[in-house]
Design a protein around this motif. Structure first.
Motif, short mmCIF file in Angstrom:
data_model
loop_
_atom_site.label_atom_id
_atom_site.label_comp_id
_atom_site.label_asym_id
_atom_site.label_seq_id
_atom_site.Cartn_x
_atom_site.Cartn_y
_atom_site.Cartn_z
N LEU A 17 -17.78 -3.68 -9.56
CA LEU A 17 -17.30 -3.29 -10.84
C LEU A 17 -17.31 -4.49 -12.02
CD1 LEU A 17 -13.82 -3.49 -11.04
CD2 LEU A 17 -14.57 -2.15 -8.98
N PHE A 18 -17.14 -3.95 -13.14
CA PHE A 18 -16.61 -5.13 -14.33
C PHE A 18 -15.21 -5.28 -14.64
CE2 PHE A 18 -16.59 -6.44 -18.80
CZ PHE A 18 -17.30 -7.75 -18.65
N ASP A 19 -14.79 -6.51 -14.19
CA ASP A 19 -13.30 -6.52 -14.55
C ASP A 19 -13.48 -7.80 -15.60
OD1 ASP A 19 -10.68 -6.77 -14.36
OD2 ASP A 19 -10.56 -7.78 -12.55
N ASP A 20 -13.33 -7.52 -16.86
CA ASP A 20 -13.55 -8.42 -17.90
C ASP A 20 -13.07 -9.87 -17.61
OD1 ASP A 20 -14.55 -8.88 -20.41
OD2 ASP A 20 -12.67 -8.17 -21.47
N PRO A 21 -13.47 -10.82 -17.69
CA PRO A 21 -14.94 -10.95 -18.34
C PRO A 21 -16.01 -11.10 -17.06
CG PRO A 21 -13.68 -13.11 -18.01
CD PRO A 21 -13.00 -11.93 -17.54
N PHE A 22 -15.73 -10.95 -15.85
CA PHE A 22 -16.51 -11.21 -14.85
C PHE A 22 -17.20 -9.65 -13.99
CE2 PHE A 22 -14.18 -15.12 -14.83
CZ PHE A 22 -15.07 -16.11 -15.42
N TRP A 23 -18.11 -9.90 -13.12
CA TRP A 23 -18.35 -8.85 -12.41
C TRP A 23 -17.62 -9.19 -11.02
CZ3 TRP A 23 -20.96 -4.07 -13.03
CH2 TRP A 23 -21.27 -3.99 -14.39
N ILE A 24 -17.06 -8.21 -10.48
CA ILE A 24 -16.42 -8.38 -9.26
C ILE A 24 -16.85 -7.41 -8.06
CG2 ILE A 24 -14.28 -9.50 -10.26
CD1 ILE A 24 -12.98 -6.91 -9.42
N LEU A 77 -9.86 -0.62 9.90
CA LEU A 77 -10.08 -1.03 11.05
C LEU A 77 -8.91 -0.79 12.05
CD1 LEU A 77 -11.69 -3.08 12.92
CD2 LEU A 77 -10.08 -4.87 12.25
N ASP A 78 -9.17 0.26 12.85
CA ASP A 78 -8.16 0.71 13.65
C ASP A 78 -6.88 1.54 12.93
OD1 ASP A 78 -9.72 0.78 16.14
OD2 ASP A 78 -8.86 -1.23 16.33
N GLY A 79 -7.20 2.06 12.05
CA GLY A 79 -5.82 2.61 11.10
C GLY A 79 -5.16 1.69 10.20
N GLY A 80 -5.57 0.36 10.16
CA GLY A 80 -5.49 -0.61 9.23
C GLY A 80 -6.13 -0.65 8.09
N TYR A 81 -5.77 -1.04 7.08
CA TYR A 81 -6.31 -1.16 5.73
C TYR A 81 -6.45 -2.54 5.26
CZ TYR A 81 -7.90 -0.50 0.86
OH TYR A 81 -8.68 -0.64 -0.34
N GLU A 82 -7.66 -3.14 4.85
CA GLU A 82 -7.75 -4.62 4.33
C GLU A 82 -8.62 -4.57 3.36
OE1 GLU A 82 -9.57 -6.37 7.85
OE2 GLU A 82 -7.33 -6.61 8.89
N ALA A 83 -8.46 -5.44 2.30
CA ALA A 83 -9.19 -5.73 1.28
C ALA A 83 -9.53 -7.04 0.85
CB ALA A 83 -8.80 -4.93 -0.11
N ALA A 84 -10.90 -7.38 0.16
CA ALA A 84 -11.17 -8.92 -0.21
C ALA A 84 -11.86 -8.53 -1.54
CB ALA A 84 -12.09 -9.35 0.76
N ARG A 85 -11.84 -9.56 -2.35
CA ARG A 85 -12.18 -9.61 -3.58
C ARG A 85 -13.27 -10.62 -3.72
NH1 ARG A 85 -10.13 -11.85 -8.78
NH2 ARG A 85 -10.77 -10.55 -10.51
N ILE A 86 -14.42 -10.35 -4.33
CA ILE A 86 -15.52 -11.46 -4.67
C ILE A 86 -15.92 -11.48 -6.04
CG2 ILE A 86 -17.82 -11.96 -4.03
CD1 ILE A 86 -17.80 -9.66 -2.07
N VAL A 87 -15.81 -12.70 -6.66
CA VAL A 87 -16.22 -12.73 -8.13
C VAL A 87 -17.74 -13.13 -7.98
CG1 VAL A 87 -15.66 -13.91 -10.40
CG2 VAL A 87 -13.90 -13.64 -8.75
N GLU A 124 -29.11 -9.37 -4.85
CA GLU A 124 -28.24 -10.27 -4.80
C GLU A 124 -27.01 -9.79 -3.90
OE1 GLU A 124 -29.20 -12.68 -8.76
OE2 GLU A 124 -27.75 -11.14 -8.74
N ILE A 125 -26.67 -8.39 -4.23
CA ILE A 125 -25.55 -7.94 -3.39
C ILE A 125 -25.76 -7.94 -1.83
CG2 ILE A 125 -24.18 -5.96 -3.09
CD1 ILE A 125 -24.56 -5.62 -6.19
N TYR A 126 -27.22 -7.26 -1.63
CA TYR A 126 -27.38 -7.26 -0.20
C TYR A 126 -27.57 -8.68 0.46
CZ TYR A 126 -30.13 -5.76 3.77
OH TYR A 126 -30.75 -5.23 4.75
N ASP A 127 -28.14 -9.46 -0.27
CA ASP A 127 -28.11 -10.95 0.41
C ASP A 127 -26.67 -11.42 0.55
OD1 ASP A 127 -29.74 -13.39 1.02
OD2 ASP A 127 -28.83 -14.29 -0.72
N PHE A 128 -26.01 -11.26 -0.41
CA PHE A 128 -24.48 -11.79 -0.12
C PHE A 128 -23.94 -11.01 1.07
CE2 PHE A 128 -19.98 -11.47 -0.87
CZ PHE A 128 -19.69 -12.70 -0.85
#
Length: 137
Positions: free
Chosen positions: A10-17, A24-34, A43-47
């Protein structure tokens, strides 16, 4: 053991993130990529293929992500009411905020240790200079 992962770009002004979420087994985790500029599909697939294992996910939060409902308009109205009632923030945002706060605390501790070590070094140097001055008399 069940693992479910999603990557939302998604676009989070001024960058795409990219917002990586995994359950994972009832737990929720998140990570952010700029990404910077708008990434192409390849490019996304390669990443994902090359760098997925390097992502730093937030600490696990209990619970699972909400399942999509049949009526998206109703879901939008409910989300709007909920955010008005209890403040803004998705589960991913809260997980990322927690990760950011933990990084901040670790950085603060490292800085304090370095500062204390430098003070101790300066004090020892000062004491040594004081002894050197008194040796000649």
């Amino acid at each position: 053991m069940t693992i479910r992962s999603t990557l939302t770009v998604l676009f989070d002004d001024p960058f795409w993130i990219g917002l990586c979420e995994r359950e994972l087994d009832g737990g929720y985790e998140a990570a952010r990529i700029v990404f910077g500029a708008e990434p192409k599909d390849y490019e996304i697939y390669d990443f994902v293929l090359r760098h997925w294992h390097e992502l730093r996910f937030s600490p696990a939060l209990p619970g699972t992500a909400a399942k999509p409902r049949a009526n998206p308009k109703r879901m939008q109205r409910q989300v709007r009411r909920q955010t008005m009632a209890r403040g803004v923030g998705t589960k991913a945002q809260k997980a990322l905020k927690l990760q950011l706060e933990q990084g901040r605390l670790e950085r603060k501790a490292r800085t304090r240790q370095a500062r204390d070590a430098e003070k101790a070094r300066q004090f020892a140097l000062h004491q040594e200079k004081k002894r050197e001055k008194h040796r000649g008399h």
